[in-house]
Design a protein around this motif. Structure first.
Motif, PDB file in Angstrom:
ATOM      1  N   GLU A  84       0.487  -0.837   0.045  1.00 41.15           N
ATOM      2  CA  GLU A  84       0.002   0.328  -0.247  1.00 41.15           C
ATOM      3  C   GLU A  84       0.746   1.154  -0.115  1.00 41.15           C
ATOM      4  O   GLU A  84       0.605   2.537  -1.043  1.00 41.15           O
ATOM      5  CB  GLU A  84      -0.819   0.252   0.926  1.00 41.15           C
ATOM      6  CG  GLU A  84      -2.055  -0.999   1.531  1.00 41.15           C
ATOM      7  CD  GLU A  84      -1.949  -1.027   2.794  1.00 41.15           C
ATOM      8  OE1 GLU A  84      -4.066  -1.655   2.434  1.00 41.15           O
ATOM      9  OE2 GLU A  84      -2.581  -0.967   3.432  1.00 41.15           O
TER      10      GLU A  84
ATOM     11  N   ALA B 299       2.164   1.807  -3.247  1.00 46.64           N
ATOM     12  CA  ALA B 299       1.340   2.092  -4.495  1.00 46.64           C
ATOM     13  C   ALA B 299       0.973   3.918  -3.731  1.00 46.64           C
ATOM     14  O   ALA B 299       0.733   4.489  -5.004  1.00 46.64           O
ATOM     15  CB  ALA B 299      -0.025   1.381  -3.784  1.00 46.64           C
ATOM     16  N   VAL B 300       1.146   4.296  -2.837  1.00 43.54           N
ATOM     17  CA  VAL B 300       1.009   5.814  -2.540  1.00 43.54           C
ATOM     18  C   VAL B 300       2.481   6.164  -2.971  1.00 43.54           C
ATOM     19  O   VAL B 300       2.083   7.127  -3.799  1.00 43.54           O
ATOM     20  CB  VAL B 300       1.305   6.021  -1.166  1.00 43.54           C
ATOM     21  CG1 VAL B 300       0.979   7.410  -0.857  1.00 43.54           C
ATOM     22  CG2 VAL B 300      -0.257   5.710  -0.842  1.00 43.54           C
ATOM     23  N   ARG B 301       3.107   5.645  -3.382  1.00 48.95           N
ATOM     24  CA  ARG B 301       4.587   6.165  -3.877  1.00 48.95           C
ATOM     25  C   ARG B 301       4.505   5.809  -5.268  1.00 48.95           C
ATOM     26  O   ARG B 301       4.918   7.272  -6.235  1.00 48.95           O
ATOM     27  CB  ARG B 301       5.714   5.797  -3.340  1.00 48.95           C
ATOM     28  CG  ARG B 301       6.969   5.919  -3.697  1.00 48.95           C
ATOM     29  CD  ARG B 301       8.543   4.888  -4.206  1.00 48.95           C
ATOM     30  NE  ARG B 301       7.774   3.340  -5.775  1.00 48.95           N
ATOM     31  CZ  ARG B 301       7.652   3.805  -6.548  1.00 48.95           C
ATOM     32  NH1 ARG B 301       8.661   5.204  -7.205  1.00 48.95           N
ATOM     33  NH2 ARG B 301       6.912   3.112  -7.751  1.00 48.95           N
ATOM     34  N   LYS B 302       3.796   4.786  -5.919  1.00 49.15           N
ATOM     35  CA  LYS B 302       3.571   5.166  -7.153  1.00 49.15           C
ATOM     36  C   LYS B 302       2.748   6.514  -8.264  1.00 49.15           C
ATOM     37  O   LYS B 302       2.762   7.228  -8.298  1.00 49.15           O
ATOM     38  CB  LYS B 302       3.368   3.537  -8.114  1.00 49.15           C
ATOM     39  CG  LYS B 302       4.734   2.651  -7.887  1.00 49.15           C
ATOM     40  CD  LYS B 302       3.300   1.718  -8.360  1.00 49.15           C
ATOM     41  CE  LYS B 302       4.670   0.403  -8.667  1.00 49.15           C
ATOM     42  NZ  LYS B 302       4.078  -0.950  -8.860  1.00 49.15           N
ATOM     43  N   ASP B 303       1.717   6.266  -7.039  1.00 52.66           N
ATOM     44  CA  ASP B 303       0.053   7.682  -7.084  1.00 52.66           C
ATOM     45  C   ASP B 303       1.300   9.405  -7.346  1.00 52.66           C
ATOM     46  O   ASP B 303       1.174  10.233  -7.987  1.00 52.66           O
ATOM     47  CB  ASP B 303      -0.620   7.809  -6.437  1.00 52.66           C
ATOM     48  CG  ASP B 303      -1.880   8.607  -6.896  1.00 52.66           C
ATOM     49  OD1 ASP B 303      -2.139   8.211  -7.748  1.00 52.66           O
ATOM     50  OD2 ASP B 303      -2.231   9.114  -5.965  1.00 52.66           O
ATOM     51  N   LYS B 304       2.002   9.193  -5.653  1.00 52.66           N
ATOM     52  CA  LYS B 304       2.682  10.747  -6.305  1.00 52.66           C
ATOM     53  C   LYS B 304       3.392  10.549  -7.374  1.00 52.66           C
ATOM     54  O   LYS B 304       4.096  12.148  -8.107  1.00 52.66           O
ATOM     55  CB  LYS B 304       3.249  10.810  -4.429  1.00 52.66           C
ATOM     56  CG  LYS B 304       2.232  10.876  -3.465  1.00 52.66           C
ATOM     57  CD  LYS B 304       3.522  10.543  -1.931  1.00 52.66           C
ATOM     58  CE  LYS B 304       3.936  12.255  -1.642  1.00 52.66           C
ATOM     59  NZ  LYS B 304       4.071  12.836  -0.852  1.00 52.66           N
TER      60      LYS B 304
ATOM     61  N   LYS C  92       3.398   9.859 -10.268  1.00 48.19           N
ATOM     62  CA  LYS C  92       2.800   9.590 -11.181  1.00 48.19           C
ATOM     63  C   LYS C  92       2.450  11.390 -10.892  1.00 48.19           C
ATOM     64  O   LYS C  92       2.559  12.148 -12.961  1.00 48.19           O
ATOM     65  CB  LYS C  92       1.577   9.147 -11.132  1.00 48.19           C
ATOM     66  CG  LYS C  92       0.864   9.203 -12.454  1.00 48.19           C
ATOM     67  CD  LYS C  92      -0.093   8.073 -12.760  1.00 48.19           C
ATOM     68  CE  LYS C  92      -1.323   7.405 -13.919  1.00 48.19           C
ATOM     69  NZ  LYS C  92      -2.087   7.930 -13.893  1.00 48.19           N
ATOM     70  N   LYS C  93       1.771  11.820 -10.477  1.00 49.31           N
ATOM     71  CA  LYS C  93       0.918  13.572 -10.280  1.00 49.31           C
ATOM     72  C   LYS C  93       2.216  14.531 -10.238  1.00 49.31           C
ATOM     73  O   LYS C  93       2.519  15.849 -10.591  1.00 49.31           O
ATOM     74  CB  LYS C  93       0.446  13.574  -8.812  1.00 49.31           C
ATOM     75  CG  LYS C  93      -0.690  12.597  -8.689  1.00 49.31           C
ATOM     76  CD  LYS C  93      -2.021  12.733  -7.604  1.00 49.31           C
ATOM     77  CE  LYS C  93      -2.809  11.863  -7.868  1.00 49.31           C
ATOM     78  NZ  LYS C  93      -3.660  11.441  -6.555  1.00 49.31           N
TER      79      LYS C  93
END
Length: 107
Positions: free
Chosen positions: A81, A84-89, A91-92
């Motif tokens: 999890e 996943a937060v790392r990847k989302d950040k 990406k943004k």
């Protein structure tokens, strides 16, 4: 006898015992556990920052990752999890691959 007063990996007492040495430990309560996990994170980060070889750096990063794994569990999450937060950040807002160094922002 040296005094450490620090959080150690679970098998460290067995390793000390296998060397015929005496030791003392205690099991931390939840409040102290997270306190010492945070201290461990600083310790491992400091060791990473002072590593002199790539091998030492990877070793310390692995220790730091183990601490992050334990911390994420304490916060009711998993390393997956967190990833996943790392990847989302990333990406943004991007990662740190382009070596961008912000100097100032004018109004």
């Amino acid at each position: 006898m040296p005094t450490y007063n620090k959080l150690v990996r679970d098998k460290i007492p067995q390793i000390i015992e296998s060397k015929g040495k005496e030791f003392s430990t205690k099991i931390l309560n939840d409040e102290d556990y997270i306190k010492y996990l945070k201290e461990k994170a600083y310790e491992e980060l400091d060791e990473y920052c002072t590593a002199e070889t790539d091998g030492e750096a990877v070793e310390e990063l692995a220790d730091l990752l183990e601490v992050v794994r334990a911390l994420s569990k304490r916060h009711g999450s998993t390393i997956e999890e967190v990833e996943a937060v790392r990847k989302d950040k990333a990406k943004k807002r991007g990662g740190f691959q382009e070596k961008v160094f912000l100097i100032e922002v004018k109004n």
